[in-house]
Design an enzyme around this catalytic site. Structure first.
Site, PDB file in Angstrom:
ATOM      1  N   ASP A  16       0.859  -1.103   0.120  1.00  0.00           N
ATOM      2  CA  ASP A  16       0.007  -0.003  -0.252  1.00  0.00           C
ATOM      3  C   ASP A  16       0.907   1.221   0.169  1.00  0.00           C
ATOM      4  O   ASP A  16       2.052   1.069   0.346  1.00  0.00           O
ATOM      5  CB  ASP A  16      -0.782  -0.085   1.330  1.00  0.00           C
ATOM      6  CG  ASP A  16      -1.867   1.081   1.400  1.00  0.00           C
ATOM      7  OD1 ASP A  16      -2.299   1.496   0.448  1.00  0.00           O
ATOM      8  OD2 ASP A  16      -1.566   1.795   2.566  1.00  0.00           O
ATOM      9  N   LEU A  17       0.485   2.444  -0.404  1.00  0.00           N
ATOM     10  CA  LEU A  17       1.260   3.596  -0.368  1.00  0.00           C
ATOM     11  C   LEU A  17       0.916   4.434   0.712  1.00  0.00           C
ATOM     12  O   LEU A  17       1.676   4.787   1.523  1.00  0.00           O
ATOM     13  CB  LEU A  17       1.076   4.202  -1.748  1.00  0.00           C
ATOM     14  CG  LEU A  17       1.377   3.852  -3.063  1.00  0.00           C
ATOM     15  CD1 LEU A  17       1.124   4.636  -4.295  1.00  0.00           C
ATOM     16  CD2 LEU A  17       3.017   3.818  -2.975  1.00  0.00           C
TER      17      LEU A  17
END
Length: 238
Positions: A16-17
């Site tokens: 995920d960012l």
């Protein structure tokens, strides 16, 4: 690092960012304020534009097109364009205004302060495994120095439904040509990242927010395979 499930073979890592590789809260706060200022100054009819107005436009669009939820960029653009027309701008003016507002949004949205620890960790992990980013958001890692670590970036909307739906997880496995069960997904959200990954057959690592406790967290759904509090802890798996 805390283990909740047996960790199997790892052939690739997906990340995920937002709030996993960097703190996204100050980015969003600043972006929202700059976006509001830009839209207010774009046209006299928009002088009273505020966050509540934008939310009303977004809610109205979501009510008629529920699937727009999966593409936050398209959702925002469509809401702005529709709302501007409601306030009296012509179709051409509204389209131009929405384009300009989204360009401004993208500029501020990608002014991310990435910790050196993130760069160092991804560099080390990338020497052993292929890395992929999977995001529900609209951050553009190529604009803040992270894209070079990833084989590719998958975004909700263009690349499938948003997490926890399995679309992007399956697509990552297909593009990497590795079994789902040999991918370790790393994220901060217990629903979209942990539960989404585990339910589709992947392994999951929860990078917990500060002071969070898995046993006392309201959105806990499924146990991750491992829990970490710092991204750098992943290098112990090498």
């Amino acid at each position: 690092m805390r283990f909740y499930r047996p960790l199997g073979a790892i052939a690739a890592l997906t990340f995920d960012l937002d709030d996993t590789l960097y703190d996204n809260r100050p980015v969003i706060d600043r972006t929202m304020q700059e976006s509001l200022n830009f839209v207010r100054g774009y046209h006299p009819a928009l002088a009273n534009f505020d966050a509540r107005t934008l939310q009303q436009w977004r809610d109205a669009l979501l009510k008629t097109e529920p699937e727009i939820y999966h593409d936050v960029t398209e959702w925002r653009w469509r809401a702005l364009e529709s709302g501007m027309r409601q306030l009296g701008l012509t179709a051409q003016e509204a389209k131009a205004g929405a384009d300009a507002a989204m360009n401004n949004f993208a500029h501020w949205r990608s002014r991310v302060d990435v910790p050196q620890e993130t760069h160092d960790t991804l560099q080390k992990l990338g020497k052993k495994w292929p890395l992929v980013a999977i995001t529900n958001g609209n951050a553009q890692p190529e604009l803040f120095g992270l894209s070079g670590y990833f084989e590719f970036v998958l975004r909700a909307g263009p690349d499938g439904r948003s997490k926890p739906f399995a679309d992007m997880y399956h697509l990552a496995a297909e593009k990497l040509n590795v079994p789902l069960g040999e991918i370790l997904h790393v994220g901060d959200d217990l629903t979209t990242d942990v539960a989404g990954a585990v339910r589709c057959g992947m392994q999951a690592c929860w990078i917990k927010p500060e002071n969070a406790d898995l046993m006392q967290t309201a959105d806990s759904r499924l146990l991750p395979h491992i829990e970490i509090s710092r991204l750098a802890s992943l290098t112990s798996l090498i």
